[in-house]
Design an enzyme around this catalytic site. Structure first.
Site, mmCIF file in Angstrom:
data_model
loop_
_atom_site.group_PDB
_atom_site.id
_atom_site.type_symbol
_atom_site.label_atom_id
_atom_site.label_comp_id
_atom_site.label_asym_id
_atom_site.label_seq_id
_atom_site.Cartn_x
_atom_site.Cartn_y
_atom_site.Cartn_z
ATOM 1 N N SER A 63 0.836 -1.207 0.000
ATOM 2 C CA SER A 63 0.000 0.000 0.000
ATOM 3 C C SER A 63 0.866 1.251 0.000
ATOM 4 O O SER A 63 0.608 2.209 -0.745
ATOM 5 C CB SER A 63 -0.925 0.003 1.219
ATOM 6 O OG SER A 63 -1.838 -1.076 1.197
ATOM 7 N N SER A 154 -4.411 -1.286 -2.536
ATOM 8 C CA SER A 154 -3.919 -0.492 -1.411
ATOM 9 C C SER A 154 -5.022 -0.300 -0.384
ATOM 10 O O SER A 154 -6.159 0.049 -0.729
ATOM 11 C CB SER A 154 -3.436 0.877 -1.906
ATOM 12 O OG SER A 154 -3.128 1.720 -0.834
ATOM 13 N N LYS A 155 -4.695 -0.502 0.870
ATOM 14 C CA LYS A 155 -5.631 -0.240 1.961
ATOM 15 C C LYS A 155 -5.394 1.202 2.396
ATOM 16 O O LYS A 155 -4.679 1.485 3.358
ATOM 17 C CB LYS A 155 -5.397 -1.236 3.092
ATOM 18 C CG LYS A 155 -6.561 -1.398 4.051
ATOM 19 C CD LYS A 155 -6.342 -2.611 4.950
ATOM 20 C CE LYS A 155 -7.395 -2.707 6.033
ATOM 21 N NZ LYS A 155 -8.737 -2.988 5.516
ATOM 22 N N THR A 156 -5.991 2.114 1.639
ATOM 23 C CA THR A 156 -5.732 3.541 1.755
ATOM 24 C C THR A 156 -6.718 4.196 2.716
ATOM 25 O O THR A 156 -7.927 3.954 2.621
ATOM 26 C CB THR A 156 -5.846 4.209 0.371
ATOM 27 O OG1 THR A 156 -4.976 3.548 -0.547
ATOM 28 C CG2 THR A 156 -5.507 5.692 0.445
#
Length: 301
Positions: A63, A154-156
């Site tokens: 990420s 991505s764990k945004t």
């Protein structure tokens, strides 16, 4: 109510829980450019064990790479800090939240040379959707908000605005959780969970990249295949959920939570079905260190 622990790891050192603060002009707070993970540590006979630690740190660093933020700590250092955070707080089981964020210096969309920060918190947290939900299933509403993450690997931080709005909408309407559609009106995911349905003995889940590549999702798919359950990744519509034989959510927080009703329509018998119960039971055996075939998924503190 969040149950506080003693210490939070911040940039290489532990600080008291109440002192884990950031400046009001912290860049990520304003623009959402940060990455986080949700990880669980479980009580086992051999002591606390973190579920799939390597994969979670892998995804955190992936990420960061996608977002072009470079944390000043290696994979090994982050993994060690996570274990140390559990240890220093003397937690037997807990939820763990690492977050990489752009700190305070310059404002505006371009962060220039703002410092990159890393914090890790851990605290006791039971079933996210309730013990009753784990046992008997939850009621779900298909949200008026759509899932629209543009960077699906991505764990945004900023990607969760729609999820918070959808969650609030569902709770206000008397449901326990929301289910979001994608921009093509196919089922995507919950506010922080992946969805599986069962039809005619097959386990079906929306495909990548229309959902986050959940680590619990991947675990359930591997478990199902080992149990000789057919697994399919394919797009499906809301009415296919309505007529599913079974449905359940997966995620670090949600673990394996059955869905008994969607939009006031019972799913199957309105109770957790046999495949749901089988995979849920196996999952909890694995995380408690009771399934030798999956011992590599646990890292002991």
């Amino acid at each position: 109510m969040l149950k506080e622990s003693r210490k939070i790891w911040m940039d290489g050192k532990f600080v008291n829980w109440a002192d884990a603060n950031v400046h009001i002009l912290t860049h990520t707070m304003h623009y959402g450019t940060g990455a986080f993970e949700g990880i669980r540590c479980y009580r086992t006979k051999k002591g606390p064990a973190v579920f799939r630690l390597r994969e979670h740190v892998d995804r955190l660093l992936d990420s960061c790479h996608i977002l072009k933020i470079d944390p000043p700590f290696s994979h090994a250092e982050i993994s060690g800090a996570i274990l140390d955070t559990v240890k220093v707080n003397a937690l037997k089981e807990c939820y763990i939240r690492p977050i990489v964020y752009i700190g305070y210096k310059n404002m505006g969309l371009y962060p220039k040379d703002n410092p990159i920060r890393l914090a890790i918190a851990a605290w006791p947290w039971g079933a996210y959707l309730g013990e009753e939900g784990i046992k008997n299933g939850i009621r779900v509403k298909i949200s008026s908000f759509t899932w629209n993450a543009s960077l699906t690997k991505s764990k945004t931080c900023g990607d969760y605005v729609n999820s918070t709005l959808a969650k609030r909408e569902a709770l206000a309407a008397g449901y326990e959780e929301a289910l979001l559609l994608d921009s093509n009106n196919y089922i995507s995911e919950g506010t922080g969970q992946n969805l599986f349905i069962v039809r005619n003995g097959a386990l079906i889940t929306p495909p990548l990249p229309s959902v986050l590549e959940g680590i619990t999702r991947n675990s359930i798919m591997e478990m199902a295949r080992r149990e000789k359950i057919e697994v399919r990744e394919t797009s499906f519509t809301r009415d296919e959920v309505y007529i599913a034989d079974e449905a359940f959510f997966t995620g670090t927080a949600a673990e394996v939570t059955p869905v008994r009703e969607v939009d006031d329509r019972s799913i199957g018998s309105g109770k957790p079905g046999p495949i749901t119960k089988k995979l849920q039971g196996l999952f909890f055996k694995i995380v408690k260190g009771e399934a030798k075939a999956y011992k590599s998924w646990l890292t002991y503190v």
